[in-house]
Design an enzyme around this catalytic site. Structure first.
Site, PDB file in Angstrom:
ATOM      1  N   ARG A   1     -15.943   0.346  -7.570  1.00 47.33           N
ATOM      2  CA  ARG A   1     -14.908   1.022  -7.174  1.00 47.33           C
ATOM      3  C   ARG A   1     -15.167   2.607  -7.321  1.00 47.33           C
ATOM      4  O   ARG A   1     -14.731   3.510  -6.480  1.00 47.33           O
ATOM      5  CB  ARG A   1     -13.707   1.027  -8.283  1.00 47.33           C
TER       6      ARG A   1
ATOM      7  N   ARG B   1      -9.139   0.416 -20.823  1.00 41.20           N
ATOM      8  CA  ARG B   1      -7.796   0.488 -20.654  1.00 41.20           C
ATOM      9  C   ARG B   1      -7.030  -0.961 -20.680  1.00 41.20           C
ATOM     10  O   ARG B   1      -7.838  -1.935 -20.272  1.00 41.20           O
ATOM     11  CB  ARG B   1      -7.697   0.882 -18.937  1.00 41.20           C
TER      12      ARG B   1
ATOM     13  N   ARG C   1      -7.044  -5.501 -16.417  1.00 45.01           N
ATOM     14  CA  ARG C   1      -6.853  -5.720 -14.873  1.00 45.01           C
ATOM     15  C   ARG C   1      -8.254  -6.125 -14.438  1.00 45.01           C
ATOM     16  O   ARG C   1      -9.365  -5.900 -14.886  1.00 45.01           O
ATOM     17  CB  ARG C   1      -6.765  -4.147 -14.053  1.00 45.01           C
TER      18      ARG C   1
ATOM     19  N   LYS D   1      -4.368   9.740 -12.772  1.00 44.65           N
ATOM     20  CA  LYS D   1      -3.398   9.790 -11.448  1.00 44.65           C
ATOM     21  C   LYS D   1      -2.073   9.323 -11.969  1.00 44.65           C
ATOM     22  O   LYS D   1      -1.031   9.725 -12.100  1.00 44.65           O
ATOM     23  CB  LYS D   1      -3.913   9.193 -10.184  1.00 44.65           C
TER      24      LYS D   1
ATOM     25  N   ARG E   1      -6.903   6.846   0.833  1.00 47.40           N
ATOM     26  CA  ARG E   1      -8.328   6.687   0.248  1.00 47.40           C
ATOM     27  C   ARG E   1      -9.336   6.735   1.291  1.00 47.40           C
ATOM     28  O   ARG E   1     -10.795   6.532   1.036  1.00 47.40           O
ATOM     29  CB  ARG E   1      -8.267   5.130  -0.421  1.00 47.40           C
TER      30      ARG E   1
HETATM   31  P1  AMP Z   1      -5.558   1.497  -8.012  1.00 46.66           P
HETATM   32  O1  AMP Z   1      -4.644   0.838  -8.817  1.00 46.66           O
HETATM   33  O2  AMP Z   1      -5.256   2.588  -7.201  1.00 46.66           O
HETATM   34  O3  AMP Z   1      -6.892   1.801  -8.542  1.00 46.66           O
HETATM   35  O4  AMP Z   1      -5.947   0.507  -6.709  1.00 46.66           O
HETATM   36  C1  AMP Z   1      -6.435  -0.765  -6.902  1.00 46.66           C
HETATM   37  C2  AMP Z   1      -6.976  -1.687  -5.921  1.00 46.66           C
HETATM   38  O5  AMP Z   1      -6.228  -1.624  -4.638  1.00 46.66           O
HETATM   39  C3  AMP Z   1      -8.260  -0.682  -5.179  1.00 46.66           C
HETATM   40  O6  AMP Z   1      -9.607  -0.823  -5.818  1.00 46.66           O
HETATM   41  C4  AMP Z   1      -8.269  -1.064  -3.697  1.00 46.66           C
HETATM   42  O7  AMP Z   1      -8.898  -2.550  -3.590  1.00 46.66           O
HETATM   43  C5  AMP Z   1      -6.699  -1.132  -3.527  1.00 46.66           C
HETATM   44  N1  AMP Z   1      -6.097  -0.126  -2.900  1.00 46.66           N
HETATM   45  C6  AMP Z   1      -5.277   0.509  -3.578  1.00 46.66           C
HETATM   46  N2  AMP Z   1      -4.765   1.413  -2.708  1.00 46.66           N
HETATM   47  C7  AMP Z   1      -5.584   1.676  -1.575  1.00 46.66           C
HETATM   48  C8  AMP Z   1      -5.904   2.143  -0.326  1.00 46.66           C
HETATM   49  N3  AMP Z   1      -5.190   3.487  -0.266  1.00 46.66           N
HETATM   50  N4  AMP Z   1      -6.764   1.994   0.493  1.00 46.66           N
HETATM   51  C9  AMP Z   1      -7.274   0.603   0.361  1.00 46.66           C
HETATM   52  N5  AMP Z   1      -7.353   0.066  -0.945  1.00 46.66           N
HETATM   53  C10 AMP Z   1      -6.514   0.373  -1.663  1.00 46.66           C
END
Ligand code: AMP
Length: 207
Positions: free
Chosen positions: A162, A122, A151, A13, A88
């Site tokens: 995740r 990554r 990360r 993404k 999400r």
């Molecule tokens: P990402 O960078 O999009 O993979 O997000 C990293 C982490 O941020 C996720 O594993 C969640 O813990 C939190 N997070 C990001 N976006 C959301 C969302 N829309 N709803 C809930 N948690 C989120």
């Protein structure tokens, strides 16, 4: 043009988002980036979000929706935006429905083995750039010179969590946007540029 990017962590993404911003000039809004920047600044929201993120769990809906709602009101989103990592949950999708009109939902589908490999290799930079150890062996960012890091939630035990959370929550979101007739599914197992060829075809059509 208002776009949503759906896909498991590691589906690509962020990479597509960078290319979309470059070509179409629309604002990229990543809720994950918003939380990481709050964590870096030591805000209350950042501290709260970190306790969920470090376990690979979702941050509660009300907090995420509040962040997105205030972000979408900013002037730089008025000509179009692209949401990455949001919604999400079905509750988030329903909340967003009341806040904005979405033109297309790009659902980037990737097989679990491939996303596991992508996430495990990554390396991220604070500027938002990402690299993979299989194609980049330096420990500093090519774009800004910053130090690359893994990360916290890209550690193997958290990755599995995740991906499990994603598999459990994505179904109703897909159904929601399919019902609206705006969902397009793409094969995300291909290279970034191959996926982007499809993305361009779709976005040029609605732009
Ligand atoms: P990402 O960078 O999009 O993979 O997000 C990293 C982490 O941020 C996720 O594993 C969640 O813990 C939190 N997070 C990001 N976006 C959301 C969302 N829309 N709803 C809930 N948690 C989120």
């Amino acid at each position: 043009m208002n776009i949503i990017l759906l896909g498991a962590p590691g589906a690509g993404k962020g990479s597509q988002a960078n290319k979309i911003t470059e070509r179409y000039g629309i604002k990229h809004i990543s809720t994950g980036d918003a939380f990481r920047s709050n964590i870096a600044q030591g805000t209350e929201i950042g501290l709260y979000a970190k306790s969920f993120m470090d376990k690979g769990q979702l941050v509660p809906d009300d907090v995420v929706v509040r962040i997105v709602e205030s972000r979408l009101k900013e002037p730089d989103c008025q000509k179009g935006f692209m949401l990455d990592g949001f919604p999400r949950t079905l509750a988030q999708a329903e909340a967003l429905d009341k806040l904005a009109n979405i033109d297309v939902v790009l659902n980037i589908q990737s097989t679990p083995e491939i996303v596991m490999k992508r996430l495990a290799g990554r390396r991220s930079c604070a500027c938002g750039a990402c690299y993979h150890t299989s194609t980049y062996d330096k420990d500093t960012c090519e774009k800004c010179g910053g130090k690359l890091y893994i990360r916290d939630d890209d550690k193997p035990e958290t990755i599995k969590n995740r991906l499990d959370v994603y598999a459990k929550t994505i179904g109703p979101i897909i159904d929601f946007y399919e019902g609206k007739g705006i969902l397009v599914t793409l094969n995300g197992d291909r290279s970034i540029s191959d996926v982007f060829e499809d993305v361009k075809r779709i976005l040029d059509d609605i732009n």
